[in-house]
Design an enzyme around this catalytic site. Structure first.
Site, PDB file in Angstrom:
ATOM      1  CG  ASN A 106      -5.735   3.558   2.621  1.00 53.05           C
ATOM      2  OD1 ASN A 106      -6.880   3.867   2.285  1.00 53.05           O
ATOM      3  ND2 ASN A 106      -5.474   2.511   3.383  1.00 53.05           N
ATOM      4  CD  GLU A 162      -6.555   3.292   7.898  1.00 53.67           C
ATOM      5  OE1 GLU A 162      -7.741   2.951   8.054  1.00 53.67           O
ATOM      6  OE2 GLU A 162      -6.128   4.401   8.270  1.00 53.67           O
ATOM      7  CG  ASP A 203      -9.633   6.208  13.952  1.00 51.02           C
ATOM      8  OD1 ASP A 203     -10.392   5.418  13.363  1.00 51.02           O
ATOM      9  OD2 ASP A 203      -9.203   7.251  13.422  1.00 51.02           O
ATOM     10  CG  ASP A 257      -3.359   9.548   6.064  1.00 49.70           C
ATOM     11  OD1 ASP A 257      -2.852   8.748   5.251  1.00 49.70           O
ATOM     12  OD2 ASP A 257      -4.310   9.244   6.820  1.00 49.70           O
ATOM     13  CE  LYS A 261      -4.346   5.768   6.059  1.00 46.50           C
ATOM     14  NZ  LYS A 261      -5.274   6.618   6.751  1.00 46.50           N
ATOM     15  CG  HIS A 263      -2.140   3.882  10.779  1.00 49.77           C
ATOM     16  ND1 HIS A 263      -2.525   5.056  11.344  1.00 49.77           N
ATOM     17  CD2 HIS A 263      -3.242   3.441  10.095  1.00 49.77           C
ATOM     18  CE1 HIS A 263      -3.775   5.337  11.010  1.00 49.77           C
ATOM     19  NE2 HIS A 263      -4.226   4.362  10.245  1.00 49.77           N
ATOM     20  NE  ARG A 264      -6.273   4.886  13.737  1.00 51.40           N
ATOM     21  CZ  ARG A 264      -5.599   5.982  14.099  1.00 51.40           C
ATOM     22  NH1 ARG A 264      -4.766   5.940  15.129  1.00 51.40           N
ATOM     23  NH2 ARG A 264      -5.759   7.118  13.441  1.00 51.40           N
TER      24      ARG A 264
END
Ligand SMILES: O=C(O)C1=C[C@@H](OP(=O)(O)O)[C@@H](O)[C@H](O)C1
Ligand SMILES: C=C(OP(=O)(O)O)C(=O)O
Length: 426
Positions: A94, A342, A314, A49, A412, A386-387
């Site tokens: 993204n 995402e 998040d 990012d 990311k 990613h999360r």
């Protein structure tokens, strides 16, 4: 596709220095680029990012020098908006924190700019921001689906006045408008139309603008006034705080299977709303303490919770997998916008939690998780999110091997995540 199999894990102990915040890194880079003077940034995040923001700024004529490890940067501010004589195309992956703020800042600039990204970016809405910029003189064309990137901007500056912006899908739209506001030719009043989600991210924005010398009148997060004539000025040196969302995985690991884990780089003095994640672990039964720049969590008997986690969307995902280890069900409410990040995170989370044996109710804007008696071995799909990858590493505390498909998607925001996770769980 790469996979990573985590064998059952029993402990979490130790200290972790958390890499720089994505939200702060990308805000600081953009404002440093617009500011008068040179900014020396330390503890910059090195992740996809942030690379997208750095590459975009370079393409826009900004000069900077990155250290070899890409974690510090000396950036020469333009002291004005971007001015490009030739058309520029920017690929922003993204990265919401690149796409939305750049969209607004470029409308306030001069030139022709095309903003592109990964396929998922073309499914993430931007209409609420565009609709607020158009009455200020912006000229934006959607090149694909109306309301979504890619877009072409024919920029010739923004004027001030009074606009409304919707805040119920993403706070990044308001953030983008606020950061561009001092670039407008006269005072700008921004009215937030309806609910404002992810509110603490607006505090990060106002904090960063203040760091660069711009004051915003904040009337209860419903009306903001930015006076014209203010210019961004470099503060000289800036150190990026550790990323509070990235810290959540290590703190949750301690709550589930500690030992004790202490994270450095984010603490009571942090400007990031996600520092409140540790309080949620505390409500679940973990033992939590804060210093100014650290947070420490020690295991406790965890109970399920029923909470509105809109303010920390998040880190809230980390609660969903922590819930596998709590007594009783957990409900995470008011997180509709998980669906436009995402991946559709409500659906992805529900699907993957069921794979490890949880009983899940997926609502339009909530998820309820009843933990299984025994976490089951599974191969977890990560949906290029990613999360999802980081959250499901915690499932390996359940006594069964957990395979993470495409673990590299953490690039990311957190490329070295699995290395640091191994460090506290070995
Ligand atoms: O402004 C920011 O830095 C962010 C705001 C949040 O997005 P929304 O406002 O879209 O919820 C958050 O999920 C994202 O990771 C970063
Ligand atoms: C929602 C996220 O990213 P973005 O900044 O692209 O919105 C995230 O990092 O969880």
């Amino acid at each position: 596709m790469d996979t990573l199999t985590l064998q059952p894990l029993a402990h979490a102990n130790g200290e972790v220095q958390i890499p720089g915040s994505k939200s702060l890194s990308n805000r600081i880079l953009l404002l440093a680029a617009l500011a008068q003077g040179t900014t020396r940034i330390t503890n910059l995040l090195d992740s996809d990012d942030v690379r997208h923001m750095l590459n975009a700024l370079q393409a826009l004529g900004v000069h900077y020098t990155l250290a070899d490890d890409r974690r510090s940067c000396e950036l020469e501010g333009l002291g004005r908006t971007f001015t490009c004589n030739e058309a520029v195309e920017l690929f922003l992956g993204n990265a919401g924190t690149a796409m939305r703020p750049l969209c607004a800042a470029l409308c306030a600039s001069t030139g022709e700019f095309t903003l592109t990204g990964e396929p998922r970016m073309y499914e993430r809405p931007i209409a609420d921001l565009v609709d607020a910029l158009l009455p200020l003189g912006a000229d934006i064309d959607y090149l694909g689906e109306p309301g979504y990137p890619p877009m072409r901007i024919q920029a010739n500056g923004l004027h001030g006045g009074e606009v409304s912006i919707k805040g119920n899908i993403s706070s990044q739209f308001l953030t983008a408008l606020l950061m561009a506001a001092p670039l407008a030719s006269s005072d700008l009043t921004i009215n937030v139309d309806g609910e404002l989600v992810s509110k603490p991210y607006i505090d990060i924005t106002l904090h960063t603008m203040a760091l660069f010398g711009v004051e915003v009148e904040n009337h209860n997060y419903q009306r903001f006034v930015v006076r014209a004539g203010q210019v961004y000025r470099s503060p000289g040196e800036v150190m990026v705080e550790g990323d509070a969302s990235s810290a959540s995985y290590f703190l949750a690991a301690a709550a589930i299977a500690g030992g004790t884990v202490r994270v450095y780089g984010v603490g009571a003095d942090s400007v990031q709303g996600d520092k409140a994640f540790a309080e949620v672990l505390g409500k679940m039964g973990a033992n939590v303490s804060y210093g100014p720049t650290w947070i420490e969590v020690t295991r406790g008997e965890l109970n399920g919770v029923d909470l509105d986690l809109n303010a920390i969307p998040d880190a809230a995902m980390t609660i969903a997998t922590t819930a596998l280890f709590a007594k009783g069900p957990t409900a995470i409410r008011n997180v509709y916008n998980w669906r436009v990040k995402e991946t559709d995170r409500l659906s992805a989370m529900a699907t993957e939690l069921r794979k490890v044996g949880a009983d899940v109710v997926e609502g339009e804007d909530f998820i309820e998780i009843t933990p299984p008696a025994q976490v089951q071995s599974a191969a977890i799909d990560t949906y290029d999110d990613h999360r999802m990858a980081m959250c499901f590493s915690l499932a390996a505390f359940g006594g069964a091997p957990i395979t993470i498909n495409d673990p590299g998607c953490t690039r990311k925001t957190f490329p070295e995540y699995f290395k640091l996770f191994a460090h506290i769980t070995r």
